[in-house]
Design a protein around this motif. Structure first.
Motif, PDB file in Angstrom:
ATOM      1  N   MET A 112      49.281 -24.858  64.322  1.00  0.00           N
ATOM      2  CA  MET A 112      48.078 -25.087  65.099  1.00  0.00           C
ATOM      3  C   MET A 112      47.922 -23.951  66.115  1.00  0.00           C
ATOM      4  O   MET A 112      48.875 -23.516  66.732  1.00  0.00           O
ATOM      5  N   ASN A 113      46.699 -23.487  66.297  1.00  0.00           N
ATOM      6  CA  ASN A 113      46.355 -22.496  67.308  1.00  0.00           C
ATOM      7  C   ASN A 113      45.466 -23.152  68.354  1.00  0.00           C
ATOM      8  O   ASN A 113      44.694 -24.064  68.056  1.00  0.00           O
ATOM      9  N   THR A 114      45.585 -22.665  69.572  1.00  0.00           N
ATOM     10  CA  THR A 114      44.787 -23.175  70.678  1.00  0.00           C
ATOM     11  C   THR A 114      43.882 -22.061  71.182  1.00  0.00           C
ATOM     12  O   THR A 114      44.333 -20.950  71.442  1.00  0.00           O
ATOM     13  N   HIS A 173      34.190  -5.121  73.867  1.00  0.00           N
ATOM     14  CA  HIS A 173      32.742  -4.919  74.035  1.00  0.00           C
ATOM     15  C   HIS A 173      31.938  -5.897  73.183  1.00  0.00           C
ATOM     16  O   HIS A 173      30.785  -6.190  73.506  1.00  0.00           O
ATOM     17  N   ALA A 174      32.531  -6.419  72.128  1.00  0.00           N
ATOM     18  CA  ALA A 174      31.844  -7.369  71.251  1.00  0.00           C
ATOM     19  C   ALA A 174      31.512  -8.678  71.973  1.00  0.00           C
ATOM     20  O   ALA A 174      30.635  -9.421  71.526  1.00  0.00           O
ATOM     21  N   LEU A 175      32.193  -8.964  73.087  1.00  0.00           N
ATOM     22  CA  LEU A 175      31.961 -10.225  73.793  1.00  0.00           C
ATOM     23  C   LEU A 175      30.863 -10.139  74.852  1.00  0.00           C
ATOM     24  O   LEU A 175      30.506 -11.137  75.458  1.00  0.00           O
ATOM     25  N   TYR A 176      30.320  -8.940  75.080  1.00  0.00           N
ATOM     26  CA  TYR A 176      29.195  -8.807  75.995  1.00  0.00           C
ATOM     27  C   TYR A 176      27.919  -8.821  75.166  1.00  0.00           C
ATOM     28  O   TYR A 176      27.790  -8.088  74.189  1.00  0.00           O
ATOM     29  N   GLN A 177      26.970  -9.659  75.539  1.00  0.00           N
ATOM     30  CA  GLN A 177      25.729  -9.866  74.784  1.00  0.00           C
ATOM     31  C   GLN A 177      26.036 -10.244  73.337  1.00  0.00           C
ATOM     32  O   GLN A 177      25.372  -9.792  72.401  1.00  0.00           O
ATOM     33  N   ALA A 178      27.036 -11.079  73.168  1.00  0.00           N
ATOM     34  CA  ALA A 178      27.504 -11.489  71.846  1.00  0.00           C
ATOM     35  C   ALA A 178      26.613 -12.569  71.240  1.00  0.00           C
ATOM     36  O   ALA A 178      25.914 -13.299  71.948  1.00  0.00           O
ATOM     37  N   GLN A 179      26.689 -12.657  69.952  1.00  0.00           N
ATOM     38  CA  GLN A 179      26.151 -13.777  69.185  1.00  0.00           C
ATOM     39  C   GLN A 179      27.354 -14.639  68.788  1.00  0.00           C
ATOM     40  O   GLN A 179      28.485 -14.147  68.767  1.00  0.00           O
ATOM     41  N   PRO A 180      27.153 -15.912  68.438  1.00  0.00           N
ATOM     42  CA  PRO A 180      28.283 -16.741  68.021  1.00  0.00           C
ATOM     43  C   PRO A 180      29.108 -16.116  66.891  1.00  0.00           C
ATOM     44  O   PRO A 180      30.340 -16.225  66.890  1.00  0.00           O
ATOM     45  N   ALA A 181      28.459 -15.434  65.956  1.00  0.00           N
ATOM     46  CA  ALA A 181      29.194 -14.783  64.866  1.00  0.00           C
ATOM     47  C   ALA A 181      30.124 -13.694  65.408  1.00  0.00           C
ATOM     48  O   ALA A 181      31.220 -13.490  64.866  1.00  0.00           O
ATOM     49  N   ASP A 182      29.719 -13.008  66.478  1.00  0.00           N
ATOM     50  CA  ASP A 182      30.581 -12.000  67.103  1.00  0.00           C
ATOM     51  C   ASP A 182      31.817 -12.651  67.719  1.00  0.00           C
ATOM     52  O   ASP A 182      32.923 -12.107  67.653  1.00  0.00           O
ATOM     53  N   VAL A 183      31.617 -13.812  68.330  1.00  0.00           N
ATOM     54  CA  VAL A 183      32.735 -14.543  68.939  1.00  0.00           C
ATOM     55  C   VAL A 183      33.713 -14.978  67.846  1.00  0.00           C
ATOM     56  O   VAL A 183      34.926 -14.793  67.976  1.00  0.00           O
ATOM     57  N   LEU A 184      33.184 -15.518  66.753  1.00  0.00           N
ATOM     58  CA  LEU A 184      34.046 -15.922  65.645  1.00  0.00           C
ATOM     59  C   LEU A 184      34.795 -14.721  65.071  1.00  0.00           C
ATOM     60  O   LEU A 184      36.001 -14.802  64.782  1.00  0.00           O
ATOM     61  N   GLU A 185      34.125 -13.611  64.931  1.00  0.00           N
ATOM     62  CA  GLU A 185      34.769 -12.398  64.416  1.00  0.00           C
ATOM     63  C   GLU A 185      35.910 -11.950  65.339  1.00  0.00           C
ATOM     64  O   GLU A 185      36.976 -11.545  64.868  1.00  0.00           O
ATOM     65  N   GLU A 186      35.698 -12.051  66.645  1.00  0.00           N
ATOM     66  CA  GLU A 186      36.745 -11.704  67.611  1.00  0.00           C
ATOM     67  C   GLU A 186      37.934 -12.651  67.469  1.00  0.00           C
ATOM     68  O   GLU A 186      39.093 -12.228  67.519  1.00  0.00           O
ATOM     69  N   ILE A 187      37.664 -13.932  67.283  1.00  0.00           N
ATOM     70  CA  ILE A 187      38.733 -14.921  67.084  1.00  0.00           C
ATOM     71  C   ILE A 187      39.509 -14.596  65.814  1.00  0.00           C
ATOM     72  O   ILE A 187      40.741 -14.593  65.800  1.00  0.00           O
ATOM     73  N   GLN A 188      38.789 -14.319  64.744  1.00  0.00           N
ATOM     74  CA  GLN A 188      39.437 -14.049  63.460  1.00  0.00           C
ATOM     75  C   GLN A 188      40.258 -12.755  63.470  1.00  0.00           C
ATOM     76  O   GLN A 188      41.145 -12.586  62.645  1.00  0.00           O
ATOM     77  N   ASP A 217      41.387 -26.877  69.616  1.00  0.00           N
ATOM     78  CA  ASP A 217      42.536 -26.694  68.734  1.00  0.00           C
ATOM     79  C   ASP A 217      42.050 -26.550  67.306  1.00  0.00           C
ATOM     80  O   ASP A 217      41.033 -27.142  66.917  1.00  0.00           O
ATOM     81  N   THR A 218      42.764 -25.746  66.545  1.00  0.00           N
ATOM     82  CA  THR A 218      42.413 -25.540  65.149  1.00  0.00           C
ATOM     83  C   THR A 218      43.656 -25.673  64.287  1.00  0.00           C
ATOM     84  O   THR A 218      44.742 -25.269  64.687  1.00  0.00           O
ATOM     85  N   GLU A 219      43.495 -26.263  63.138  1.00  0.00           N
ATOM     86  CA  GLU A 219      44.597 -26.426  62.195  1.00  0.00           C
ATOM     87  C   GLU A 219      44.722 -25.232  61.253  1.00  0.00           C
ATOM     88  O   GLU A 219      45.615 -25.203  60.412  1.00  0.00           O
ATOM     89  N   ARG A 244      42.566 -15.618  61.328  1.00  0.00           N
ATOM     90  CA  ARG A 244      41.527 -15.109  60.418  1.00  0.00           C
ATOM     91  C   ARG A 244      40.933 -16.214  59.540  1.00  0.00           C
ATOM     92  O   ARG A 244      39.910 -16.023  58.908  1.00  0.00           O
ATOM     93  N   GLU A 245      41.570 -17.372  59.524  1.00  0.00           N
ATOM     94  CA  GLU A 245      41.053 -18.493  58.736  1.00  0.00           C
ATOM     95  C   GLU A 245      40.277 -19.512  59.556  1.00  0.00           C
ATOM     96  O   GLU A 245      39.830 -20.527  59.023  1.00  0.00           O
ATOM     97  N   VAL A 246      40.096 -19.249  60.842  1.00  0.00           N
ATOM     98  CA  VAL A 246      39.293 -20.136  61.685  1.00  0.00           C
ATOM     99  C   VAL A 246      37.845 -20.059  61.226  1.00  0.00           C
ATOM    100  O   VAL A 246      37.314 -18.983  60.976  1.00  0.00           O
ATOM    101  N   ARG A 247      37.210 -21.218  61.097  1.00  0.00           N
ATOM    102  CA  ARG A 247      35.823 -21.308  60.655  1.00  0.00           C
ATOM    103  C   ARG A 247      35.038 -22.201  61.597  1.00  0.00           C
ATOM    104  O   ARG A 247      35.585 -23.094  62.234  1.00  0.00           O
ATOM    105  N   PHE A 248      33.728 -21.967  61.647  1.00  0.00           N
ATOM    106  CA  PHE A 248      32.856 -22.868  62.383  1.00  0.00           C
ATOM    107  C   PHE A 248      32.969 -24.263  61.782  1.00  0.00           C
ATOM    108  O   PHE A 248      33.084 -24.424  60.563  1.00  0.00           O
ATOM    109  N   GLY A 249      32.918 -25.281  62.636  1.00  0.00           N
ATOM    110  CA  GLY A 249      32.930 -26.671  62.188  1.00  0.00           C
ATOM    111  C   GLY A 249      34.313 -27.262  62.010  1.00  0.00           C
ATOM    112  O   GLY A 249      34.438 -28.444  61.719  1.00  0.00           O
ATOM    113  N   GLU A 250      35.367 -26.484  62.217  1.00  0.00           N
ATOM    114  CA  GLU A 250      36.718 -26.988  61.966  1.00  0.00           C
ATOM    115  C   GLU A 250      37.546 -27.172  63.230  1.00  0.00           C
ATOM    116  O   GLU A 250      38.701 -27.573  63.158  1.00  0.00           O
TER     117      GLU A 250
END
Length: 165
Positions: free
Chosen positions: A1-3, A82-97, A139-141, A146-152
């Motif tokens: 699990m990741n937090t 820099h991706a987190l300034y004026q980001a879109q949700p997809a940019d945030v997910l990409e940073e997480i991944q 929390d994500t399972e 890189r396997e974190v997805r929206f909705g999970e």
């Protein structure tokens, strides 16, 4: 699990006083709010092992105030993206991944409107609105970042700064 902790930067000075929005610093209240959150994270043994922040002054100051004013006894690596300034949700997910799997708990500091939308999408059907200084723990399972997805994601808590004053 990741937090994952998503923190909207703390209260900042109004934009009309600055030529560049990225130069806006925290207010004194914003510093205090970030410090109180830092103290709570330390007291409840929920310190991240990495922090990624937008390069905007107010976001970086929020991240720094967590550990400084929260009196963390450990140094947590901090980097700007820099991706987190004026980001879109997809940019945030990409940073997480893109996070290193060596990190198990990471705190990201950013801005609206991406933060509320990214949190909502990470949780699936939620409709979240984050006031300045609000932190969310998800929390994500997923076995790797890189396997974190929206909705999970699973919401563990959401804490606005007013609850710590």
């Amino acid at each position: 699990m990741n937090t994952l902790y998503l923190l909207r930067h703390a209260d900042a000075e109004p934009g009309r006083s600055y030529d560049d929005d990225r130069d806006r610093p925290l207010t004194e209240e914003g510093y205090h709010d970030a410090g109180r959150l830092g103290q709570l994270l330390a007291a409840t043994d929920q310190l991240p092992d990495g922090i990624v922040t937008s390069p905007a002054v107010r976001a970086r100051q929020t991240a720094e105030a967590l550990s400084e004013r929260g009196q963390w006894q450990v140094e947590v690596p901090l980097r700007s993206s820099h991706a987190l300034y004026q980001a879109q949700p997809a940019d945030v997910l990409e940073e997480i991944q893109a996070l290193s799997d060596e990190r198990r708990a990471v705190l990201l500091v950013g801005h609206e409107p991406a933060w509320s939308t990214a949190v909502s999408q990470l949780l699936g059907s939620a409709n979240v609105s984050l006031p300045p200084g609000t932190c969310v723990r998800i929390d994500t399972e997923a076995p790797s970042w890189r396997e974190v997805r929206f909705g999970e994601g699973r919401l563990r808590w959401m804490l606005p700064p007013t609850l710590l004053r």
